[in-house]
Design a protein around this motif. Structure first.
Motif, mmCIF file in Angstrom:
data_model
loop_
_atom_site.group_PDB
_atom_site.id
_atom_site.type_symbol
_atom_site.label_atom_id
_atom_site.label_comp_id
_atom_site.label_asym_id
_atom_site.label_seq_id
_atom_site.Cartn_x
_atom_site.Cartn_y
_atom_site.Cartn_z
ATOM 1 N N PHE A 106 0.962 -1.165 0.129
ATOM 2 C CA PHE A 106 0.221 -0.026 0.103
ATOM 3 C C PHE A 106 0.944 1.311 -0.210
ATOM 4 C CE2 PHE A 106 -2.208 3.505 2.476
ATOM 5 C CZ PHE A 106 -3.129 3.497 1.599
ATOM 6 N N GLY A 107 1.889 1.143 0.925
ATOM 7 C CA GLY A 107 2.594 2.561 1.020
ATOM 8 C C GLY A 107 3.476 2.655 -0.461
ATOM 9 N N LEU A 108 4.066 1.762 -0.952
ATOM 10 C CA LEU A 108 4.877 1.935 -2.339
ATOM 11 C C LEU A 108 3.823 2.520 -3.301
ATOM 12 C CD1 LEU A 108 6.877 -1.597 -2.348
ATOM 13 C CD2 LEU A 108 7.737 0.774 -1.626
ATOM 14 N N GLU A 109 2.606 1.772 -3.314
ATOM 15 C CA GLU A 109 1.583 2.198 -4.357
ATOM 16 C C GLU A 109 1.255 3.990 -4.081
ATOM 17 O OE1 GLU A 109 -3.095 1.707 -4.395
ATOM 18 O OE2 GLU A 109 -1.794 -0.155 -5.075
ATOM 19 N N GLN A 110 1.200 4.299 -2.860
ATOM 20 C CA GLN A 110 1.036 5.480 -2.681
ATOM 21 C C GLN A 110 2.209 6.409 -2.955
ATOM 22 O OE1 GLN A 110 -2.039 6.693 -1.407
ATOM 23 N NE2 GLN A 110 -2.382 4.638 -1.844
ATOM 24 N N LEU A 111 3.518 6.102 -2.908
ATOM 25 C CA LEU A 111 4.432 6.686 -3.239
ATOM 26 C C LEU A 111 4.609 6.639 -4.783
ATOM 27 C CD1 LEU A 111 7.359 5.180 -0.718
ATOM 28 C CD2 LEU A 111 6.483 7.531 -0.576
ATOM 29 N N HIS A 113 2.396 7.123 -6.735
ATOM 30 C CA HIS A 113 1.494 8.293 -6.966
ATOM 31 C C HIS A 113 2.129 9.677 -6.721
ATOM 32 C CE1 HIS A 113 -1.628 5.398 -8.372
ATOM 33 N NE2 HIS A 113 -1.753 4.862 -7.285
ATOM 34 N N ARG A 114 3.119 9.571 -5.833
ATOM 35 C CA ARG A 114 3.529 10.938 -5.747
ATOM 36 C C ARG A 114 5.011 11.193 -6.243
ATOM 37 N NH1 ARG A 114 0.882 9.166 -0.906
ATOM 38 N NH2 ARG A 114 -0.066 10.688 0.541
ATOM 39 N N GLY A 115 5.392 10.381 -7.377
ATOM 40 C CA GLY A 115 6.266 10.484 -8.006
ATOM 41 C C GLY A 115 7.848 9.842 -7.557
ATOM 42 N N VAL A 116 7.564 9.157 -6.591
ATOM 43 C CA VAL A 116 8.634 8.606 -6.101
ATOM 44 C C VAL A 116 9.162 7.453 -7.046
ATOM 45 C CG1 VAL A 116 9.919 7.225 -4.140
ATOM 46 C CG2 VAL A 116 8.081 9.109 -3.840
ATOM 47 N N ALA A 117 10.338 7.304 -7.569
ATOM 48 C CA ALA A 117 11.018 6.352 -8.403
ATOM 49 C C ALA A 117 11.802 5.135 -8.038
ATOM 50 C CB ALA A 117 12.017 7.124 -9.419
ATOM 51 N N LEU A 118 12.289 5.270 -6.740
ATOM 52 C CA LEU A 118 13.011 4.306 -6.180
ATOM 53 C C LEU A 118 13.025 4.264 -4.676
ATOM 54 C CD1 LEU A 118 15.361 2.337 -6.788
ATOM 55 C CD2 LEU A 118 16.926 3.991 -6.315
ATOM 56 N N VAL A 119 12.780 3.023 -4.204
ATOM 57 C CA VAL A 119 12.869 2.687 -2.467
ATOM 58 C C VAL A 119 14.050 2.067 -2.125
ATOM 59 C CG1 VAL A 119 11.418 2.013 -0.735
ATOM 60 C CG2 VAL A 119 10.376 3.381 -2.535
ATOM 61 N N VAL A 120 14.804 2.298 -1.083
ATOM 62 C CA VAL A 120 15.839 1.344 -0.458
ATOM 63 C C VAL A 120 15.453 1.093 0.706
ATOM 64 C CG1 VAL A 120 17.581 2.604 -2.101
ATOM 65 C CG2 VAL A 120 17.122 3.313 0.161
ATOM 66 N N THR A 121 16.093 -0.006 1.375
ATOM 67 C CA THR A 121 15.722 -0.595 2.470
ATOM 68 C C THR A 121 17.052 -1.347 3.090
ATOM 69 O OG1 THR A 121 14.174 -1.343 4.225
ATOM 70 C CG2 THR A 121 14.652 -2.643 2.164
ATOM 71 N N TYR A 122 16.972 -1.457 4.380
ATOM 72 C CA TYR A 122 18.139 -2.164 4.910
ATOM 73 C C TYR A 122 17.402 -3.459 5.861
ATOM 74 C CZ TYR A 122 22.343 -3.596 7.243
ATOM 75 O OH TYR A 122 23.479 -4.273 8.239
ATOM 76 N N ALA A 155 16.892 -2.611 -2.795
ATOM 77 C CA ALA A 155 16.131 -1.637 -3.529
ATOM 78 C C ALA A 155 14.959 -2.102 -4.201
ATOM 79 C CB ALA A 155 16.967 -0.659 -4.089
ATOM 80 N N ARG A 156 13.863 -1.140 -4.661
ATOM 81 C CA ARG A 156 12.785 -1.599 -5.360
ATOM 82 C C ARG A 156 12.563 -0.290 -6.281
ATOM 83 N NH1 ARG A 156 6.732 -3.725 -4.389
ATOM 84 N NH2 ARG A 156 5.885 -2.967 -6.433
ATOM 85 N N SER A 157 12.571 -0.421 -7.683
ATOM 86 C CA SER A 157 12.249 0.640 -8.558
ATOM 87 C C SER A 157 10.750 0.597 -8.648
ATOM 88 C CB SER A 157 12.732 0.049 -9.931
ATOM 89 O OG SER A 157 12.220 1.122 -10.769
ATOM 90 N N LEU A 158 9.956 1.812 -8.619
ATOM 91 C CA LEU A 158 8.794 1.808 -8.948
ATOM 92 C C LEU A 158 8.142 2.239 -10.078
ATOM 93 C CD1 LEU A 158 7.818 3.784 -5.437
ATOM 94 C CD2 LEU A 158 7.804 1.234 -5.974
ATOM 95 N N LEU A 159 9.293 2.253 -11.144
ATOM 96 C CA LEU A 159 8.976 2.612 -12.529
ATOM 97 C C LEU A 159 9.295 1.340 -13.483
ATOM 98 C CD1 LEU A 159 10.956 5.943 -12.578
ATOM 99 C CD2 LEU A 159 8.690 5.674 -12.241
ATOM 100 N N SER A 160 10.102 0.400 -12.937
ATOM 101 C CA SER A 160 10.575 -0.862 -13.923
ATOM 102 C C SER A 160 11.024 -1.776 -13.078
ATOM 103 C CB SER A 160 11.563 -0.286 -15.083
ATOM 104 O OG SER A 160 12.593 0.061 -14.297
ATOM 105 N N GLU A 161 11.392 -2.896 -13.572
ATOM 106 C CA GLU A 161 11.873 -3.924 -13.066
ATOM 107 C C GLU A 161 13.343 -4.044 -12.836
ATOM 108 O OE1 GLU A 161 10.602 -7.810 -13.939
ATOM 109 O OE2 GLU A 161 8.490 -7.351 -14.316
ATOM 110 N N LEU A 162 14.008 -3.031 -13.613
ATOM 111 C CA LEU A 162 15.557 -2.920 -13.558
ATOM 112 C C LEU A 162 15.799 -1.891 -12.448
ATOM 113 C CD1 LEU A 162 16.413 -2.942 -17.400
ATOM 114 C CD2 LEU A 162 16.523 -4.542 -15.766
#
Length: 181
Positions: A106-111, A113-122, A155-162
């Protein structure tokens, strides 16, 4: 748990409940000291991070907060809009029911929609891979600090699989700059 589970944006009125959730969840899993440390991080994150640099989401059932996740601005050397997922907690008695994965989705979907391209985590690759995160090398996207378990850098791209390669120094919001975290 009833069938009233809902995912929604964090509201400031949930502050105390969210901090207690993190303290209890991390305290149960890793001891009371770790619970207090993560609760302090959440408190600092909420009080020192600008609204446009922090997004929080909660899983609630009625008035009970079952899970919470925060995404904060992650500065990279190029113009890729990047956020960091941290911290994340699910109340101990609700773990292993898919609530955390659902909330992250849900959070990634909201991000997105706000133009976020990439999410990182540890964190735990076994958990975060189920949410679409992939291992990333430190050459591909530099971690802001030395990592004791580099395999947890994902990391996870919110724009593509690469996943893009973004060489150069990165930086977290101020709340994460304390060596205790």
């Amino acid at each position: 748990m009833s069938s009233d589970l809902q995912f929604a944006a964090y509201r400031p009125s949930q502050r105390d409940g969210v901090i207690a959730l993190f303290e209890g969840s991390f305290g149960d899993a890793e001891g009371a000291d770790e619970g207090r440390t993560i609760a302090a991080l959440v408190s600092t994150l909420l009080s020192t991070t600008a609204d446009d640099e922090l997004y929080g989401f909660c899983a609630v059932d009625g008035s009970e907060i079952l899970a919470a996740v925060f995404f904060s601005r992650f500065m990279v050397p190029d113009d890729t809009v990047t956020f960091m997922l941290s911290p994340m907690a699910v109340a101990t008695r609700y773990q292993r029911q898919g609530i955390g994965q659902g909330l992250i989705g849900f959070g990634l979907e909201q991000l997105a929609h706000r133009g976020v391209a990439l999410v990182v985590t540890y964190g735990d690759p076994a958990f975060y891979s189920r949410c679409g995160f992939q291992a990333v090398s430190l050459d591909q996207i530099e971690a802001p600090y030395a990592l004791s378990h580099p395999q947890g850098w994902q990391a996870r791209s919110l724009l593509s699989e690469l996943l893009p390669a973004i060489p150069g120094r990165t930086q977290c919001v101020a709340a994460f700059r304390d060596p205790a975290y």
